[in-house]
Design an enzyme around this catalytic site. Structure first.
Site, PDB file in Angstrom:
ATOM      1  CG  ASP A  46      -1.843   1.150   1.313  1.00 19.86           C
ATOM      2  OD1 ASP A  46      -2.697   1.268   0.424  1.00 19.86           O
ATOM      3  OD2 ASP A  46      -1.723   1.958   2.258  1.00 19.86           O
TER       4      ASP A  46
ATOM      5  CD  GLU B 168      -2.590   2.385  -3.263  1.00 21.26           C
ATOM      6  OE1 GLU B 168      -3.652   3.006  -3.389  1.00 21.26           O
ATOM      7  OE2 GLU B 168      -1.990   2.298  -2.184  1.00 21.26           O
TER       8      GLU B 168
END
EC number: 2.4.1.18
Length: 731
Positions: free
Chosen positions: A411, A464
């Site tokens: 993330d 990401e």
């Protein structure tokens, strides 16, 4: 005066300064005072048991009462040396005596090699060293079972073990620091196998805090915050899957991923219930993988798991760590790969967790311009510190090895790569070269990726990452970050912008659907329609579609077919596979009732099931995802008709023609260039009645003739239904 003479009467007590540190909880080596110590022809046993009314040393069949000296310190001098073993019988007021082995009789449970590797940041199984571990030792009086505890707090003035076992008393179980390592350690006999505990840390700043174990394998159910001693006796049944995983390269294989938030998929289910219901559903829908929003323990449910406090503990909201293993095992045995979201970019500031753990910036960077993420109100890890880097790299390996996880979706990578990420001018500190790149974070990501792929071949790491950073999926040995894949955020934004427009205006934005092919092979991409696109007022995929319900359904069906046909792997958030109309919230479940109330939802759900089946059976859709050889335009420029068409090619020589009509009206007599004449079978028509479409199509196929078109040697005349996708293969 001999040593034995000193150890009588008041001389049983340690030096006053030593005693003061022990009582204050700031002694660095309580084992040097407590336990058994030989002096010439005497042995002194000391025990620190505040609130005890009597302490007796049991040596064989003999009993020696310890004298209470002061502040809970008991001691006795035995008239002999070479003490082999003993037990302590401790009595508290109003309680029966209980007999235990003396915790301060045992040697350290960490070795020099472990401490050396940790200091260098290169211990690949660090979770086996730090944290809480049930152990047994054989002594002269029998086997002693208990739990060893170890925690890194190099700047702490003192650390004690507290928990249910001692009434959360910070005095009875002081820990020792092991040399310059900064690791505090203690073995506590008879500690409950699932007991709750924390560390009471006397910080360098003078503040005393009770901390959860950074390496805890289990926790209390939030909002409670204690760590729980946890060990595994799980027997895996996924040997075939794991053996096959080591031989696979996910980049060149089919990969369609169902993204799931466990707490709101169907609220109230445990890990083991999910092992049945979620597994059955994913198999029925035909996805190859599931991606779980972060499962590491997090106190605030509203963070969806992205503010982690216990990186080594699956959340206890749904069961035990072994229950989570059972979920992964069931998915593997059903042929489903498991990816989890992993959050090494930042962590919350909760006073009982990692932040300022020993009274100093320890896990976080000491420079506030690097150590805090202003947007999220969180701390940023100090990626340049060896022990912190080791904590994170080992954590990645822990999930891959201990829980058989097949992939990590990392993330917020962009926030790690740039020192000025979301910071005002003057609010960030340049690197040593004066640049904005976070060189330590780059090195960490490279080390994490290289180590993960070495230790667990066949796994996938996904970034990401939303910036033009070059080489995210390039191997580390040629300067890349080493990820297997990265999310294609540009494709997602452009595509959703386009399909949300009224078809009347789409021709003016045709470039939004073609631009992605200019960079489609610069990285290995995942095409995400993720949770981020159905929250915070964005609505849902269904809600973005213009028009009435019939048109919305057609728009969503064509969007999903376009996603699966475009080069790259697919990711779809739960609920979107049946066109959920309400925006997602972690506080409630999906609107499964839609499947009972309208045909549009059933049609979309069936379409996703069929698309996944077709996808898995056609290597043209996935085997050459990352190379230009897997794709060619048929016509990228038909903006007047809102039509896109292209070919997909497989490594096995297979081909698939894909045509998308994003206009609100059908196109009849639409000539399409094809690579060969003959019969072409319509393997997908998103407007078919089985998907609750209008049923316009080509009666299952078309005949291509040797009439060149679109620069190709053959062509066929098609009917393109309104807002639809057609996939064709040679019959």
């Amino acid at each position: 005066m001999s040593r034995s003479e000193k150890l009588t009467g008041e001389h049983l007590a340690p030096e006053p300064a030593e005693m003061a540190r022990l009582v204050a909880g700031t002694h660095h080596n309580p084992h040097g005072i407590l336990g058994a110590h030989e002096y010439d022809d005497h042995t002194v046993i000391r025990a620190f048991r505040p609130h005890a009314v009597e302490v007796v040393a049991l040596v064989g069949k003999d009993r020696f009462s310890l004298q209470h000296l002061d502040s809970g310190l008991f001691a006795v001098a035995l008239p002999f040396v070479d003490l082999i073993d003993y037990r302590l019988q401790v009595t508290y007021e109003g309680c029966e005596p209980h007999t235990v082995a003396d915790a301060y009789r045992f040697l350290p449970t960490l070795g020099e090699v472990d401490l050396h590797l940790f200091a260098e940041g290169r211990h690949e199984r660090l979770w086996e060293v730090l944290g809480a571990h049930p152990r047994s030792f054989t002594t002269a009086d029998g086997v002693v079972s208990g739990v060893s505890f170890a925690v890194w707090a190099p700047n702490a003035k003192g650390v004690s073990l507290i928990g249910e076992f001692n009434g959360w008393n910070g005095h009875e179980a002081p820990m020792r620091v092991l040399g310059p390592s900064g690791v505090w350690e203690l073995f506590w006999p008879d500690f409950p196998c699932d007991g709750l505990y924390k560390f009471r840390v006397h910080g360098a700043d003078g503040v005393v805090t009770d901390r959860a174990d950074p390496f805890a394998f289990g926790t209390e159910v939030p909002p409670q915050t204690a760590s729980r001693v946890t060990s595994s006796d799980y027997t895996w049944g996924d040997d075939d899957w794991m053996a096959g995983r080591a031989l696979r390269n996910p980049v060149n294989e089919a990969m369609s991923t169902y993204e799931v938030h466990l707490g709101s998929w169907r609220p109230g289910l445990s890990y083991r219930q999910l092992a049945r219901e979620l597994t059955d559903y994913i198999v029925d829908q035909g996805f190859t993988h599931v991606e779980l929003l972060p499962v590491a323990e997090h106190p605030f449910a509203g963070s969806w798991g992205y503010q982690v406090t216990s990186y080594y503990a699956p959340t206890s909201r749904f069961g035990t760590p072994d229950d989570f293993r059972a979920l992964v095992d069931a998915l593997h045995q059903a042929g489903i790969g498991v990816i989890v979201d992993w959050v090494p970019a930042h962590f919350p500031k909760d006073a009982w967790a990692l932040g300022r753990f020993d009274g100093t910036p320890l896990y976080e960077h000491s420079d506030p311009k690097r150590g805090e993420q202003l947007d999220w109100g969180t701390y940023v890890f100090d990626f340049g510190r060896p022990e912190v880097r080791n904590f994170l790299v080992a954590n990645a390996l822990y999930w891959l090895q201990e829980f058989h996880i097949d992939g990590l979706r990392v993330d917020a990578v962009a926030s790690m790569l740039y020192l000025d990420y979301s910071r005002p001018e003057g609010g960030w500190t340049p690197n040593v070269h004066g640049g904005r790149e976070n060189l330590e974070a780059v090195q960490f990501l490279q080390e994490m990726n290289a180590t993960a792929h070495k230790v667990a071949p066949g796994i996938v790491t996904i970034a990401e990452e939303s910036t033009p950073w070059s080489g995210v999926t390039r191997p580390t040995n040629i300067g890349g970050l080493g990820f297997s894949m990265k999310w294609n955020m540009g494709w997602m934004h452009d595509t959703l912008d386009y399909v949300s427009r009224d078809p009347v205006y789409r021709s003016y934005h045709h470039h939004e659907m073609t631009f992605s092919m200019l960079y489609a092979f610069s990285e290995n991409y995942v095409l995400p329609l993720s949770h981020d696109e159905v929250v915070h007022g964005k609505g849902t995929l269904w809600g973005r579609m213009p028009g009435n319900n019939h048109v919305k359904a057609a728009g969503l069906r064509s969007l999903l077919a376009y996603q699966w046909a475009h080069p790259g792997k697919q990711l779809l958030f739960m609920g979107q596979e049946f066109g959920q109309r309400a925006e997602w919230s972690e506080q409630r479940g999906l609107d499964w009732f839609q499947l009972d109330e309208n045909g549009f939802s059933n049609g979309i759900q069936r379409l996703v099931r069929d698309i996944n089946d077709i996808y898995r059976c056609h290597p043209a859709l996935w085997s050459l995802d990352t190379t230009p050889e897997g794709y060619s335009w048929i016509d990228a420029n038909d903006s007047a008709n809102n039509v896109l068409s292209f070919m997909r090619y497989g490594s096995d020589g297979s081909v698939l023609a894909c045509v998308f009509n994003f206009a609100g009206a059908e196109h009849r007599d639409y000539r399409l260039g094809l690579p060969r004449a003959g019969r072409w079978r319509e393997v997908l028509n998103t407007d078919a009645t089985i998907y609750h479409g209008s049923g316009i199509g080509n009666l299952g196929g078309v005949d291509a003739t040797d009439d060149p078109w679109h620069g190709r040697p053959a062509s066929a005349v098609l009917v393109l239904p309104p807002t639809s996708a057609l996939w064709l293969t040679p019959a």
